[in-house]
Enzyme design. Sequence first.
Site, PDB file in Angstrom:
ATOM      1  N   PRO A   1     -44.044 -17.928  24.442  1.00 40.24           N
ATOM      2  CA  PRO A   1     -43.418 -19.198  24.852  1.00 40.24           C
ATOM      3  C   PRO A   1     -43.379 -20.212  23.716  1.00 40.24           C
ATOM      4  O   PRO A   1     -44.384 -20.458  23.064  1.00 40.24           O
ATOM      5  CB  PRO A   1     -44.340 -19.699  25.973  1.00 40.24           C
ATOM      6  CG  PRO A   1     -45.326 -18.626  26.243  1.00 40.24           C
ATOM      7  CD  PRO A   1     -45.318 -17.691  25.085  1.00 40.24           C
ATOM      8  N   GLU A   2     -42.215 -20.776  23.505  1.00 40.81           N
ATOM      9  CA  GLU A   2     -42.067 -21.916  22.602  1.00 40.81           C
ATOM     10  C   GLU A   2     -41.274 -22.969  23.380  1.00 40.81           C
ATOM     11  O   GLU A   2     -41.199 -22.909  24.602  1.00 40.81           O
ATOM     12  CB  GLU A   2     -41.377 -21.472  21.296  1.00 40.81           C
ATOM     13  CG  GLU A   2     -42.226 -20.444  20.534  1.00 40.81           C
ATOM     14  CD  GLU A   2     -41.618 -20.007  19.195  1.00 40.81           C
ATOM     15  OE1 GLU A   2     -40.786 -20.743  18.655  1.00 40.81           O
ATOM     16  OE2 GLU A   2     -41.989 -18.927  18.711  1.00 40.81           O
TER      17      GLU A   2
ATOM     18  N   LYS B   1     -43.927 -27.755  23.505  1.00 42.12           N
ATOM     19  CA  LYS B   1     -44.158 -26.589  24.366  1.00 42.12           C
ATOM     20  C   LYS B   1     -44.887 -26.975  25.649  1.00 42.12           C
ATOM     21  O   LYS B   1     -45.245 -26.105  26.432  1.00 42.12           O
ATOM     22  CB  LYS B   1     -44.999 -25.551  23.617  1.00 42.12           C
ATOM     23  CG  LYS B   1     -44.454 -25.123  22.265  1.00 42.12           C
ATOM     24  CD  LYS B   1     -45.414 -24.128  21.608  1.00 42.12           C
ATOM     25  CE  LYS B   1     -45.085 -23.915  20.145  1.00 42.12           C
ATOM     26  NZ  LYS B   1     -46.050 -23.004  19.485  1.00 42.12           N
TER      27      LYS B   1
ATOM     28  N   ARG C   1     -49.746 -14.778  10.728  1.00 45.73           N
ATOM     29  CA  ARG C   1     -48.614 -14.445  11.601  1.00 45.73           C
ATOM     30  C   ARG C   1     -47.554 -13.722  10.775  1.00 45.73           C
ATOM     31  O   ARG C   1     -47.404 -13.974   9.580  1.00 45.73           O
ATOM     32  CB  ARG C   1     -47.995 -15.720  12.202  1.00 45.73           C
ATOM     33  CG  ARG C   1     -48.997 -16.647  12.867  1.00 45.73           C
ATOM     34  CD  ARG C   1     -49.544 -16.082  14.160  1.00 45.73           C
ATOM     35  NE  ARG C   1     -48.503 -15.839  15.137  1.00 45.73           N
ATOM     36  CZ  ARG C   1     -48.014 -16.771  15.969  1.00 45.73           C
ATOM     37  NH1 ARG C   1     -48.474 -17.994  15.926  1.00 45.73           N
ATOM     38  NH2 ARG C   1     -47.068 -16.474  16.838  1.00 45.73           N
TER      39      ARG C   1
END
Length: 277
Positions: free
Chosen positions: A2-3, A69, A267
């Site tokens: 989710p962003e 978010k 990441r």
Amino acid sequence: MPELPEAEIAGRQLHRWLSGQPVERVELLDTAAVRRELSTKPSMAAAKGRDLLNGLLGAAPERPVRHGKRLGWPWGDKALLVHLGMSGKFVQRRIDEERPAFARIGWFRGEHVVWFVDQRRFACVVVVDRADLDAGMRDGHGPDALDEALDGPGLKAALKGKRAIKVALMDQAKLAGIGNIQAAEALFKARIDPRTACSALTDRQWDELARVIPIQLQEVIDGEDAGEIVYMTEGGEVDNPFAVYKREGEECPVCATPIATIEQTGRTTYFCPQCQR
Ligand SMILES: [Zn+2]
């Protein structure tokens, strides 16, 4: 994961499914889903989470608001702060349908139930006073990357420093809503190497990045607004809607060079080594 776009969709879904009428019953299946404050840690579970959720039922839920978010979901003089964590989402089912896997909270009304589903348990809701909702949503956060989009000079001022632009874009304190996926996609659109230090970007590059960020976010929102959110991390057959994310070795849609990856602050960053240099 989710962003900003997925939080926006979640807010629209809650509005469509539940706004305007009281909810009959709430079921808390994982007490750690209700936390004392916005936190990724299940150990931050609120005492008496069930009572807190039941305390909202006297008022009808209203249209959620979003910042970055985060979602703020008003219920009369109370509200829920919502963070979707790594895998959180809302789904609607009929009450006679099977409960979805990883359901944490369910709000029941009539023939339907809206489930807060979260596989990874980083997501949470926090019960707050309505009067504190706006401050809670903005706490520690910069301007919203879509609704308060910065222009080139504004973005340059916000992200200034020696950090790589990809890393800086994900700093919620500077700009709220962009994570690993949307940072990579926006930099691809702007044809900027994700390793470039912020201090080395030209004014033209800042202008271009500022221009494409809201375009990128809006495109994802428009593309996801139809159905139920399915995260690519959930496994199974999910179409990849992105240009570079999770496309290592595949052809760049612009120049056909294989998409490459690098590690940045733990990441994986996806990019085109030809278009983005
Ligand atoms: Zn390319």
